[in-house]
Design an enzyme around this catalytic site. Structure first.
Site, PDB file in Angstrom:
ATOM      1  N   PHE A 218      -1.890  -0.577  12.210  1.00  0.00           N
ATOM      2  CA  PHE A 218      -2.614  -0.015  11.070  1.00  0.00           C
ATOM      3  C   PHE A 218      -3.112  -1.068  10.073  1.00  0.00           C
ATOM      4  O   PHE A 218      -4.285  -1.068   9.688  1.00  0.00           O
ATOM      5  CB  PHE A 218      -1.749   1.012  10.324  1.00  0.00           C
ATOM      6  CG  PHE A 218      -2.441   1.514   9.087  1.00  0.00           C
ATOM      7  CD1 PHE A 218      -2.150   0.951   7.854  1.00  0.00           C
ATOM      8  CD2 PHE A 218      -3.419   2.494   9.168  1.00  0.00           C
ATOM      9  CE1 PHE A 218      -2.811   1.376   6.713  1.00  0.00           C
ATOM     10  CE2 PHE A 218      -4.089   2.932   8.031  1.00  0.00           C
ATOM     11  CZ  PHE A 218      -3.791   2.363   6.807  1.00  0.00           C
ATOM     12  N   ASN A 219      -2.242  -1.941   9.553  1.00  0.00           N
ATOM     13  CA  ASN A 219      -2.649  -2.859   8.479  1.00  0.00           C
ATOM     14  C   ASN A 219      -3.820  -3.746   8.916  1.00  0.00           C
ATOM     15  O   ASN A 219      -4.731  -4.021   8.139  1.00  0.00           O
ATOM     16  CB  ASN A 219      -1.480  -3.738   8.028  1.00  0.00           C
ATOM     17  CG  ASN A 219      -0.452  -2.954   7.229  1.00  0.00           C
ATOM     18  OD1 ASN A 219      -0.774  -1.941   6.606  1.00  0.00           O
ATOM     19  ND2 ASN A 219       0.786  -3.397   7.277  1.00  0.00           N
TER      20      ASN A 219
ATOM     21  N   ASP B 162       0.869  -1.190   0.000  1.00  0.00           N
ATOM     22  CA  ASP B 162       0.000   0.000   0.000  1.00  0.00           C
ATOM     23  C   ASP B 162       0.907   1.241   0.000  1.00  0.00           C
ATOM     24  O   ASP B 162       0.816   2.100   0.865  1.00  0.00           O
ATOM     25  CB  ASP B 162      -0.969   0.007   1.191  1.00  0.00           C
ATOM     26  CG  ASP B 162      -0.258   0.033   2.550  1.00  0.00           C
ATOM     27  OD1 ASP B 162      -0.880   0.528   3.517  1.00  0.00           O
ATOM     28  OD2 ASP B 162       0.899  -0.420   2.647  1.00  0.00           O
TER      29      ASP B 162
ATOM     30  N   THR C   8       2.618  -6.123   2.778  1.00  0.00           N
ATOM     31  CA  THR C   8       3.009  -5.040   3.678  1.00  0.00           C
ATOM     32  C   THR C   8       1.918  -3.977   3.807  1.00  0.00           C
ATOM     33  O   THR C   8       2.184  -2.843   4.184  1.00  0.00           O
ATOM     34  CB  THR C   8       4.328  -4.381   3.207  1.00  0.00           C
ATOM     35  OG1 THR C   8       4.109  -3.791   1.917  1.00  0.00           O
ATOM     36  CG2 THR C   8       5.454  -5.386   3.137  1.00  0.00           C
TER      37      THR C   8
ATOM     38  N   ASN D 222      -2.518   2.766   3.263  1.00  0.00           N
ATOM     39  CA  ASN D 222      -2.012   4.093   3.683  1.00  0.00           C
ATOM     40  C   ASN D 222      -2.648   5.192   2.839  1.00  0.00           C
ATOM     41  O   ASN D 222      -2.932   6.287   3.288  1.00  0.00           O
ATOM     42  CB  ASN D 222      -0.497   4.189   3.453  1.00  0.00           C
ATOM     43  CG  ASN D 222       0.307   3.298   4.351  1.00  0.00           C
ATOM     44  OD1 ASN D 222       0.052   3.249   5.551  1.00  0.00           O
ATOM     45  ND2 ASN D 222       1.266   2.557   3.809  1.00  0.00           N
TER      46      ASN D 222
ATOM     47  N   HIS E 272       9.136  -0.982   9.178  1.00  0.00           N
ATOM     48  CA  HIS E 272       8.129  -2.039   9.284  1.00  0.00           C
ATOM     49  C   HIS E 272       8.174  -2.977   8.061  1.00  0.00           C
ATOM     50  O   HIS E 272       8.399  -4.174   8.185  1.00  0.00           O
ATOM     51  CB  HIS E 272       6.723  -1.423   9.352  1.00  0.00           C
ATOM     52  CG  HIS E 272       6.507  -0.440  10.456  1.00  0.00           C
ATOM     53  ND1 HIS E 272       6.534  -0.759  11.799  1.00  0.00           N
ATOM     54  CD2 HIS E 272       6.239   0.884  10.407  1.00  0.00           C
ATOM     55  CE1 HIS E 272       6.288   0.331  12.521  1.00  0.00           C
ATOM     56  NE2 HIS E 272       6.102   1.335  11.709  1.00  0.00           N
ATOM     57  N   ASP E 273       7.921  -2.400   6.884  1.00  0.00           N
ATOM     58  CA  ASP E 273       7.764  -3.226   5.680  1.00  0.00           C
ATOM     59  C   ASP E 273       9.088  -3.809   5.179  1.00  0.00           C
ATOM     60  O   ASP E 273       9.125  -4.986   4.772  1.00  0.00           O
ATOM     61  CB  ASP E 273       7.071  -2.414   4.590  1.00  0.00           C
ATOM     62  CG  ASP E 273       5.671  -1.990   5.013  1.00  0.00           C
ATOM     63  OD1 ASP E 273       5.128  -1.042   4.441  1.00  0.00           O
ATOM     64  OD2 ASP E 273       5.134  -2.613   5.959  1.00  0.00           O
TER      65      ASP E 273
ATOM     66  N   ASP F 193       6.743   0.918   2.599  1.00  0.00           N
ATOM     67  CA  ASP F 193       6.530  -0.049   1.503  1.00  0.00           C
ATOM     68  C   ASP F 193       7.535   0.200   0.390  1.00  0.00           C
ATOM     69  O   ASP F 193       8.108  -0.721  -0.172  1.00  0.00           O
ATOM     70  CB  ASP F 193       5.126   0.084   0.906  1.00  0.00           C
ATOM     71  CG  ASP F 193       4.014  -0.085   1.906  1.00  0.00           C
ATOM     72  OD1 ASP F 193       3.785   0.839   2.695  1.00  0.00           O
ATOM     73  OD2 ASP F 193       3.406  -1.162   1.914  1.00  0.00           O
TER      74      ASP F 193
HETATM   75  O1  RIB Z   1       1.727  -0.275  10.975  1.00  0.00           O
HETATM   76  C1  RIB Z   1       2.699  -0.128   9.984  1.00  0.00           C
HETATM   77  C2  RIB Z   1       2.170  -0.567   8.664  1.00  0.00           C
HETATM   78  O2  RIB Z   1       1.064   0.234   8.284  1.00  0.00           O
HETATM   79  C3  RIB Z   1       3.191  -0.402   7.523  1.00  0.00           C
HETATM   80  O3  RIB Z   1       2.935  -1.383   6.560  1.00  0.00           O
HETATM   81  C4  RIB Z   1       2.871   0.953   6.979  1.00  0.00           C
HETATM   82  O4  RIB Z   1       3.246   1.084   5.597  1.00  0.00           O
HETATM   83  C5  RIB Z   1       1.378   0.960   7.094  1.00  0.00           C
HETATM   84  O5  RIB Z   1       0.848   0.281   5.961  1.00  0.00           O
HETATM   85 CA    CA Z   2       2.566  -0.693   4.249  1.00  0.00          CA
END
Ligand code: RIB
Ligand code: CA
Length: 311
Positions: A169-170, A12, A127, A41, A242-243, A17
């Protein structure tokens, strides 16, 4: 391509990412079957444009980009422009007008087609919200038996959430998709949660170790608002990778320790929607459906990331 791991990256594209895409492409470890995009996102349109911009940055336009879900399974989109900027990649590459556009097709169908074409050979790294994979499983339930492995960035099982006190978030953006994927029965499903991704912080010092000036300046510019927000919240100029960590596990799983647990996703709660609940003491007595990343070799991750970006 024969000895390279077949990979579909579902994104996203967002700031982190994009760095995950750079890591996957520059590693030269993958037969990149395609990059699928999803609403997360930013809109799926913006995620697709950002993905094409990043692929052109590293002259990898030949990699197919296939658009996916425009919205989560049931929920309204929950964009995070505060974190990723108006465009989704922190305002970097703002003047780029990529010739590359999305290829024909719909991401869930692409995932099904490629996994069935290459049985037990395709690694899926996701991701963003798990919407595309959930749609693929709904359409083709036997998909789970033909995927080599699934690695996804999402959830948090021991720490705080980053969208609500309990949700990452994801998973928060599409909890029904996450629930469906966790219950689908994938034999190899690895969760890369905030528990470990918060330990891989990109600092100025680490960016300065990137000798490839094009990539260093892109990463410095695109992460500046990410690092600013992290500073406002935590007093440190840094941002979590994160990703890219999820992508790195498709290269070297030894970077983390994982344990198998039963994990559920909350989808019907006033306060805890999107929470990932891990049955650490096996109290529910249910199948251990997830490999949960418990800790990470942060230095080892950055050694890999910087070595790949400098290659
Ligand atoms: O919480 C972090 C995730 O949420 C990452 O993948 C960031 O890109 C958002 O998508
Ligand atoms: Ca992401």
């Amino acid at each position: 391509m024969a000895n390279k791991k077949k990979l579909i990256l579902d994104v996203d594209t967002g700031i982190d990412d994009a760095i995950g895409i750079l890591l996957a492409v520059k590693s030269k470890r993958f037969d990149m079957l395609g990059i699928t995009t999803v609403c997360g996102n930013v809109s799926v349109e913006a995620a697709t444009l950002n993905t094409c911009k990043v692929l052109e940055l590293v002259e990898a336009e030949e990699i197919p980009v296939i658009k996916g879900a425009v919205t989560p399974l049931l929920r309204a989109p929950h964009y995070e422009h505060r974190v990723h900027g108006e465009d989704g990649i922190g305002g970097a590459l703002k003047d780029a007008r990529p010739k590359k556009t999305a290829d024909e097709g719909f991401a869930p169908d692409f995932i099904i087609d490629q996994v069935l074409k290459y049985p037990k050979q395709v690694t899926l790294v996701l991701t963003g919200p798990l919407t595309n994979l959930a749609l693929a499983v709904k359409k083709c339930p036997e998909l789970i038996h033909h995927v080599k492995e699934v690695i996804f960035m999402g959830g948090v099982v021991q720490g705080q959430g980053n969208v609500t006190p309990v949700a990452e978030f994801n998973t928060y953006a599409d909890p029904e998709a996450a629930k469906l994927v966790l219950e689908a029965g994938f034999p190899s499903l690895t969760q890369v949660g905030l528990d470990v991704t918060r330990q891989v912080l990109l600092t100025d010092e680490r960016i300065n170790a990137i000798q490839n000036e094009t990539l260093a300046s892109y990463i410095r510019e695109s992460t500046s608002i990410y690092r600013q927000r992290y500073f406002e919240r935590n007093g440190v100029w840094a941002c979590a990778m994160h990703d890219p960590l999820a992508v790195s596990l498709a290269i070297d799983k030894q970077l983390v320790n994982t344990q198998a647990f039963h994990v559920e996703v909350e989808t019907k709660s006033e306060f805890c929607d999107g929470q990932m609940i891990c049955d650490f003491q096996h109290q529910w007595g249910k199948d251990r459906n997830l490999q949960v990343c418990m800790d990470v070799d942060a230095e080892g991750f950055f050694d890999l990331m910087i070595k790949v970006l400098n290659s």
